[in-house]
Write a protein that holds these residues in place. Structure first.
Motif, short mmCIF file in Angstrom:
data_model
loop_
_atom_site.label_atom_id
_atom_site.label_comp_id
_atom_site.label_asym_id
_atom_site.label_seq_id
_atom_site.Cartn_x
_atom_site.Cartn_y
_atom_site.Cartn_z
N VAL A 198 -3.77 2.31 2.21
CA VAL A 198 -3.34 2.17 3.60
C VAL A 198 -4.56 2.02 4.51
O VAL A 198 -4.58 1.17 5.41
CB VAL A 198 -2.47 3.37 4.03
CG1 VAL A 198 -2.15 3.30 5.52
CG2 VAL A 198 -1.19 3.43 3.21
N PHE A 226 -2.58 10.54 4.38
CA PHE A 226 -1.75 9.46 4.90
C PHE A 226 -1.82 9.41 6.43
O PHE A 226 -1.92 8.33 7.03
CB PHE A 226 -0.29 9.65 4.46
CG PHE A 226 0.02 9.06 3.11
CD1 PHE A 226 -0.20 7.71 2.86
CD2 PHE A 226 0.56 9.84 2.10
CE1 PHE A 226 0.09 7.16 1.62
CE2 PHE A 226 0.85 9.30 0.86
CZ PHE A 226 0.61 7.95 0.61
N ILE A 257 4.54 -1.44 5.58
CA ILE A 257 3.67 -0.89 4.55
C ILE A 257 4.47 0.05 3.65
O ILE A 257 5.19 0.93 4.15
CB ILE A 257 2.49 -0.09 5.18
CG1 ILE A 257 1.78 -0.93 6.25
CG2 ILE A 257 1.50 0.35 4.11
CD1 ILE A 257 0.77 -0.13 7.06
N ALA A 262 0.83 -1.21 0.00
CA ALA A 262 0.00 0.00 0.00
C ALA A 262 0.86 1.27 0.00
O ALA A 262 1.75 1.42 0.83
CB ALA A 262 -0.92 0.01 1.22
N HIS A 263 0.59 2.16 -0.95
CA HIS A 263 1.38 3.40 -1.04
C HIS A 263 0.51 4.61 -1.37
O HIS A 263 1.01 5.67 -1.69
CB HIS A 263 2.49 3.25 -2.08
CG HIS A 263 2.01 2.83 -3.44
ND1 HIS A 263 1.65 1.54 -3.72
CD2 HIS A 263 1.85 3.54 -4.58
CE1 HIS A 263 1.28 1.46 -4.99
NE2 HIS A 263 1.37 2.66 -5.52
N PHE A 267 5.59 2.42 8.32
CA PHE A 267 5.24 2.97 7.00
C PHE A 267 6.41 3.72 6.38
O PHE A 267 7.04 4.56 7.04
CB PHE A 267 4.04 3.91 7.11
CG PHE A 267 3.61 4.49 5.79
CD1 PHE A 267 3.19 3.68 4.76
CD2 PHE A 267 3.65 5.87 5.58
CE1 PHE A 267 2.79 4.21 3.53
CE2 PHE A 267 3.26 6.42 4.37
CZ PHE A 267 2.82 5.59 3.34
N SER A 302 -5.07 7.88 7.58
CA SER A 302 -5.11 6.43 7.34
C SER A 302 -4.23 5.69 8.34
O SER A 302 -4.64 4.66 8.91
CB SER A 302 -4.65 6.12 5.91
OG SER A 302 -5.50 6.70 4.96
N LEU A 303 -3.04 6.19 8.58
CA LEU A 303 -2.11 5.53 9.49
C LEU A 303 -2.62 5.55 10.92
O LEU A 303 -2.33 4.64 11.71
CB LEU A 303 -0.74 6.20 9.41
CG LEU A 303 0.04 5.95 8.12
CD1 LEU A 303 1.22 6.91 8.01
CD2 LEU A 303 0.54 4.50 8.06
#
Length: 471
Positions: A344, A379, A441, A338-339, A364, A382-383
């Motif tokens: 993510v 990001f 990830i 996942a990027h 990550f 999501s993280l």
């Protein structure tokens, strides 16, 4: 230009994963194949074992003479990595041989066959691999050109059996939007999994991404079919029959989704009925959705419910897509490619559903300065689904640094327990943190740390076991 115009196919850079796949296809389908690469690898060893002539010195004298006799009968496929002063490359140009990049040649191959093109800013590798597996497991003669290594077959491609009528042989192609290479395809069946903003270093803005996907679906054969994620605004762009799918609604969707023994069990509702009791060993709600798209294609090709049920149950996944490296009652180590923020979020949400009472640490590695700049807040959001985040520095890939852009842009918005570290310090950092459920990830080189992490966890387990026995 048609593939049948040529007798000989010569590859400059034959050892690449994508180039070697094309070379093997041409070889099995009756063409004379040869090529150059800079160094010998296991891939070039395989090509030579299959009867393909490969050499490793830049020398015109090493090119088989039959390839040089008539330029109109030899197609040269090259990778942009070939330097401009390469002797063979310049010989072919000077003598007016036709030269094409890999994406163009893949388009020519696909257009000779019954093309199933699977596109999307995320989800396309797993969906295309699932589709290929459904067909191959059901004994359908097919070819596949994929963007990842399948666990079932240990390769990024499937070779079809030779046929006098290739137009009836399905060819599953992962249709890549990155450099608009999917615009070389004119599929009979197409899937679009997502059209999120991505590759903005190439496209500039989201509108240009959407324009590219619109162009792609406009190239579906008028008698063909488009299966698109529900909510995408692509239906007016194609003359093909349009079907919508998603996890919970649409012409094709799932119901009765449940998790049993870390597997997803579900039924699929489709326009002609319901397939009950499907079991997917590759976890993730997003993978259930990918399976729905693959099942829709399988039904269209004519697979039975029983064939689909058996194939889905035996799908082993794709390297670096929800890939387990450790899976015990006390420790889990899992890796994912996942990027993009949506990827993510999908991965971590599914991990939370699988392990609701476990402590999840996400390691990550951001990929690209431009992507970090464009999606830093997304990001971070999501993280933050994880319990803890270890954030590494940006993996630059093809980019030079951008002033003011670093992993700090993400870090400051993460709301769960968090820390930053350099890759070189990662193992020491993890020594002092929970190793309950660890997820690596990213699309860079974070996977090179999986084996050291695995060893660290196993050593920790062994040490704990030794301590408890000696007390």
């Amino acid at each position: 230009m048609q593939i049948s115009d040529y007798k000989n196919i010569y590859f400059l850079g034959i050892g690449g994963i994508g180039m070697s796949a094309l070379a093997r296809w041409f070889n099995i389908n009756g063409f004379q194949v040869a090529g150059y690469d800079r160094t010998a690898t296991t891939l070039t060893d395989t090509l030579q074992q299959e009867g393909i002539s490969v050499h490793f010195d830049d020398s015109i004298d090493l090119i088989p003479s039959a390839f040089l006799e008539n330029p109109t009968q030899t197609l040269v496929v090259f990778t942009p990595a070939i330097p401009k002063d390469h002797q063979e490359y310049n010989y072919f140009i000077s003598n007016h041989f036709p030269l094409l990049k890999r994406s163009k040649v893949l388009g020519l191959i696909a257009n000779e066959m019954y093309t199933i093109g699977i596109a999307g800013t995320h989800g396309k590798t797993t969906t295309s691999s699932m589709t290929a597996h459904l067909l191959r497991h059901s004994n359908v003669n097919c070819a596949a050109f994929l963007g990842g290594i399948t666990q079932n077959y240990g390769t990024n491609m499937l070779l079809n059996e030779p046929s006098e009528d290739l137009s009836s042989v399905p060819c599953v192609v992962e249709a890549d939007e990155f450099d608009r290479s999917f615009l070389t395809l004119f599929p009979e069946i197409a899937v679009v999994t997502s059209t999120d903003a991505d590759h903005l270093d190439i496209y500039g803005d989201h509108h240009a991404v959407l324009d590219s996907f619109s162009a792609y679906v406009s190239q579906i054969k008028p008698t063909g079919q488009l299966f698109m994620k529900k909510g995408l605004a692509l239906a007016p762009k194609t003359q093909a029959k349009v079907w919508e799918y998603s996890l919970n609604e649409g012409d094709y969707h799932a119901q009765n989704i449940r998790i049993e023994n870390a597997c997803f069990i579900f039924d699929v509702v489709h326009p002609d009925g319901i397939i009950k009791g499907l079991e997917l060993k590759v976890p993730g709600f997003h993978n259930v959705e990918n399976a729905i798209a693959a099942i829709a294609i399988g039904l269209t090709i004519g697979l039975t419910d029983d064939q689909i049920r058996k194939a889905i149950a035996t799908f082993g996944g794709v390297k670096r897509r929800f890939e387990y490296y450790l899976k015990t009652d006390s420790n889990v180590l899992i890796d994912d490619y996942a990027h993009h923020p949506a990827e993510v979020a999908a991965f971590l949400s599914s991990l939370k559903a699988l392990y609701p009472d476990r402590h999840i640490t996400a390691i990550f590695q951001p990929h690209l300065y431009s992507r970090t700049r464009d999606f830093a807040l997304e990001f971070a959001q999501s993280l933050s689904i994880a319990d803890s985040v270890v954030l590494l520095e940006i993996y630059p890939a093809r980019e030079l640094p951008i002033e003011g852009v670093s992993a700090d842009l993400i870090f400051k918005h993460i709301t769960c327990d968090k820390m930053q570290c350099m890759k070189s310090d990662l193992i020491n950092v993890i020594k002092n943190r929970s190793t309950d459920v660890i997820a690596t990830i990213g699309a860079g080189d974070i996977d090179t740390y999986i084996e050291p992490l695995k060893q660290l966890i196993q050593d920790s387990i062994s040490f704990s076991g030794f301590q408890s026995q000696s007390q």
